[in-house]
Design a protein around this motif. Structure first.
Motif, mmCIF file in Angstrom:
data_model
loop_
_atom_site.group_PDB
_atom_site.id
_atom_site.type_symbol
_atom_site.label_atom_id
_atom_site.label_comp_id
_atom_site.label_asym_id
_atom_site.label_seq_id
_atom_site.Cartn_x
_atom_site.Cartn_y
_atom_site.Cartn_z
ATOM 1 N N PRO A 1 -15.371 37.407 -16.684
ATOM 2 C CA PRO A 1 -15.449 36.080 -16.069
ATOM 3 C C PRO A 1 -16.301 36.173 -14.799
ATOM 4 C CG PRO A 1 -13.201 36.575 -16.723
ATOM 5 C CD PRO A 1 -13.979 37.841 -16.912
ATOM 6 N N GLY A 2 -17.211 35.261 -14.640
ATOM 7 C CA GLY A 2 -18.158 35.367 -13.536
ATOM 8 C C GLY A 2 -19.476 35.965 -13.989
ATOM 9 N N LYS A 3 -19.545 36.344 -15.276
ATOM 10 C CA LYS A 3 -20.760 36.796 -15.957
ATOM 11 C C LYS A 3 -21.198 38.224 -15.605
ATOM 12 C CE LYS A 3 -22.534 32.089 -16.526
ATOM 13 N NZ LYS A 3 -23.704 31.193 -16.402
ATOM 14 N N GLU A 4 -20.364 38.998 -14.917
ATOM 15 C CA GLU A 4 -20.700 40.401 -14.680
ATOM 16 C C GLU A 4 -20.718 41.138 -16.026
ATOM 17 O OE1 GLU A 4 -19.101 44.373 -12.288
ATOM 18 O OE2 GLU A 4 -17.939 42.509 -12.245
ATOM 19 N N LYS A 5 -21.787 41.905 -16.260
ATOM 20 C CA LYS A 5 -21.975 42.587 -17.543
ATOM 21 C C LYS A 5 -21.869 44.092 -17.349
ATOM 22 C CE LYS A 5 -25.267 42.738 -21.417
ATOM 23 N NZ LYS A 5 -26.601 42.275 -21.882
ATOM 24 N N ILE A 6 -20.991 44.729 -18.144
ATOM 25 C CA ILE A 6 -20.739 46.163 -18.020
ATOM 26 C C ILE A 6 -20.883 46.815 -19.392
ATOM 27 C CG2 ILE A 6 -19.048 47.929 -17.418
ATOM 28 C CD1 ILE A 6 -17.716 45.840 -15.609
ATOM 29 N N LYS A 7 -21.621 47.930 -19.442
ATOM 30 C CA LYS A 7 -21.725 48.683 -20.683
ATOM 31 C C LYS A 7 -20.518 49.600 -20.809
ATOM 32 C CE LYS A 7 -24.738 51.749 -23.351
ATOM 33 N NZ LYS A 7 -26.030 52.485 -23.381
ATOM 34 N N LEU A 8 -19.762 49.447 -21.883
ATOM 35 C CA LEU A 8 -18.583 50.265 -22.090
ATOM 36 C C LEU A 8 -18.964 51.567 -22.793
ATOM 37 C CD1 LEU A 8 -15.947 47.611 -23.250
ATOM 38 C CD2 LEU A 8 -16.317 48.541 -20.960
ATOM 39 N N GLN A 9 -18.464 52.669 -22.294
ATOM 40 C CA GLN A 9 -18.681 53.963 -22.915
ATOM 41 C C GLN A 9 -17.689 54.140 -24.057
ATOM 42 O OE1 GLN A 9 -21.331 55.922 -22.022
ATOM 43 N NE2 GLN A 9 -21.776 54.158 -20.691
ATOM 44 N N VAL A 10 -18.192 54.465 -25.225
ATOM 45 C CA VAL A 10 -17.333 54.601 -26.393
ATOM 46 C C VAL A 10 -17.144 56.079 -26.748
ATOM 47 C CG1 VAL A 10 -17.976 52.353 -27.320
ATOM 48 C CG2 VAL A 10 -19.280 54.384 -27.991
ATOM 49 N N LYS A 11 -16.012 56.388 -27.359
ATOM 50 C CA LYS A 11 -15.692 57.746 -27.770
ATOM 51 C C LYS A 11 -15.582 57.798 -29.287
ATOM 52 C CE LYS A 11 -12.156 61.349 -27.271
ATOM 53 N NZ LYS A 11 -10.837 61.689 -26.641
ATOM 54 N N GLU A 12 -16.247 58.770 -29.894
ATOM 55 C CA GLU A 12 -16.228 58.899 -31.347
ATOM 56 C C GLU A 12 -14.862 59.372 -31.830
ATOM 57 O OE1 GLU A 12 -18.539 61.482 -34.795
ATOM 58 O OE2 GLU A 12 -19.639 60.859 -32.983
ATOM 59 N N THR A 13 -14.403 58.760 -32.916
ATOM 60 C CA THR A 13 -13.159 59.170 -33.554
ATOM 61 C C THR A 13 -13.450 59.576 -34.993
ATOM 62 O OG1 THR A 13 -12.609 56.939 -34.365
ATOM 63 C CG2 THR A 13 -11.881 57.524 -32.133
ATOM 64 N N GLU A 14 -12.434 59.899 -35.737
ATOM 65 C CA GLU A 14 -12.614 60.334 -37.123
ATOM 66 C C GLU A 14 -13.246 59.257 -37.988
ATOM 67 O OE1 GLU A 14 -9.936 62.039 -40.883
ATOM 68 O OE2 GLU A 14 -9.016 61.625 -38.942
ATOM 69 N N ASN A 15 -12.918 57.992 -37.713
ATOM 70 C CA ASN A 15 -13.414 56.906 -38.561
ATOM 71 C C ASN A 15 -14.047 55.762 -37.782
ATOM 72 O OD1 ASN A 15 -11.151 55.852 -37.405
ATOM 73 N ND2 ASN A 15 -10.140 55.271 -39.308
ATOM 74 N N GLY A 16 -14.602 56.060 -36.616
ATOM 75 C CA GLY A 16 -15.267 55.011 -35.856
ATOM 76 C C GLY A 16 -15.436 55.386 -34.396
ATOM 77 N N PHE A 17 -15.288 54.390 -33.530
ATOM 78 C CA PHE A 17 -15.393 54.603 -32.087
ATOM 79 C C PHE A 17 -14.272 53.829 -31.400
ATOM 80 C CE2 PHE A 17 -19.618 55.423 -33.659
ATOM 81 C CZ PHE A 17 -20.084 56.465 -32.868
ATOM 82 N N THR A 18 -13.921 54.272 -30.203
ATOM 83 C CA THR A 18 -12.889 53.584 -29.444
ATOM 84 C C THR A 18 -13.274 53.524 -27.978
ATOM 85 O OG1 THR A 18 -10.510 53.492 -28.970
ATOM 86 C CG2 THR A 18 -11.543 55.668 -28.966
ATOM 87 N N THR A 19 -12.765 52.530 -27.285
ATOM 88 C CA THR A 19 -12.956 52.395 -25.849
ATOM 89 C C THR A 19 -11.865 51.464 -25.331
ATOM 90 O OG1 THR A 19 -14.549 51.929 -24.081
ATOM 91 C CG2 THR A 19 -14.529 50.417 -25.952
#
Length: 236
Positions: free
Chosen positions: A73-91
């Motif tokens: 909210p307020g339009k601040e944009k953040i790139k989330l770092q994702v972590k690889e898992t066995e069947n995809g990614f999580t963050t």
């Protein structure tokens, strides 16, 4: 808590004679969040209908190198770092203020489908407390609801298709139900589509835009471009 799944359907020309390989990239996260409480986000790729989730090493082309952005909210944009898992990614992220948050993926596949360039985008909304304004979703092709509330079965749902932040007149949208039913709809002159869900569960809306255009992409020549964009809605 209902889980909002934003599905990105991946239609690729895997063979030279227009044989389609249909796969999906999607985000899973709860629709509602709380200030100070960790919001889990998962990203998967595979066959959504059968919940077949592929290991990241098997994802098509460079799809596993996507970027996931959080718009606060307020339009601040953040790139989330994702972590690889066995069947995809999580963050995850932790809401700090009330309002509507957006999770956004926009990714051009490195490989062409024949001579067509593909762009895939998807977004998910997270509501936290009182909502004074809708989140700013940067995706250029998208379907937008008047409100991200829980909609009721057998009640009409209206949404608008936007392209470059303008109404996408006669834009095409595929609606996929949790029961396997699907239907192609055409927007009116103002980009609006209305449908009446007859099953409970999560529905996926996939807008698409195909244009004849020339250019080069990673050193390869293309003569057409395709955009696909999804959002989701839960029917109670």
């Amino acid at each position: 808590m209902k889980t909002l799944k934003s599905i990105l359907f991946l239609a690729l020309l895997a063979l030279p004679f227009k044989n389609l390989l249909a796969h999906a990239l999607w985000i899973e996260t709860p629709l509602n969040g709380k200030i100070g409480q960790v919001q889990q986000v998962n990203i998967f790729y595979g066959e959504y209908a059968t919940q077949e989730k592929e290991a990241p090493a098997k994802w098509y082309s460079d799809v596993n190198q996507f970027s996931l952005w959080l718009i606060k909210p307020g339009k601040e944009k953040i790139k989330l770092q994702v972590k690889e898992t066995e069947n995809g990614f999580t963050t995850s992220f932790t809401p700090t203020v009330q309002g509507q948050y957006a999770l956004s993926v926009v990714h051009e596949a490195k490989e062409l489908g024949g001579t067509t360039k593909y762009e895939f985008s998807s977004y998910a909304i997270v509501n936290v407390g009182n909502i004074k304004a809708q989140a700013d979703v940067p995706n250029l092709l998208k379907t937008v609801f008047k409100s991200h509330k829980v909609h009721q079965i057998n009640q009409e749902v209206e949404f608008q298709v936007l392209l470059n932040n303008n109404a996408f007149a006669k834009g095409k949208v595929m609606i996929f139900s949790p029961e396997g039913w699907s239907k192609e709809c055409i927007a009116d002159e103002n980009g609006y589509i209305t449908f009446k869900p007859v099953w409970k569960g999560f529905y996926v809306l996939e807008a698409s835009n195909y244009e004849k255009t020339n250019g080069t992409h990673h050193g390869k020549t293309y003569d057409a471009s395709w955009q696909g964009a999804t959002s989701g809605i839960f029917i109670h």
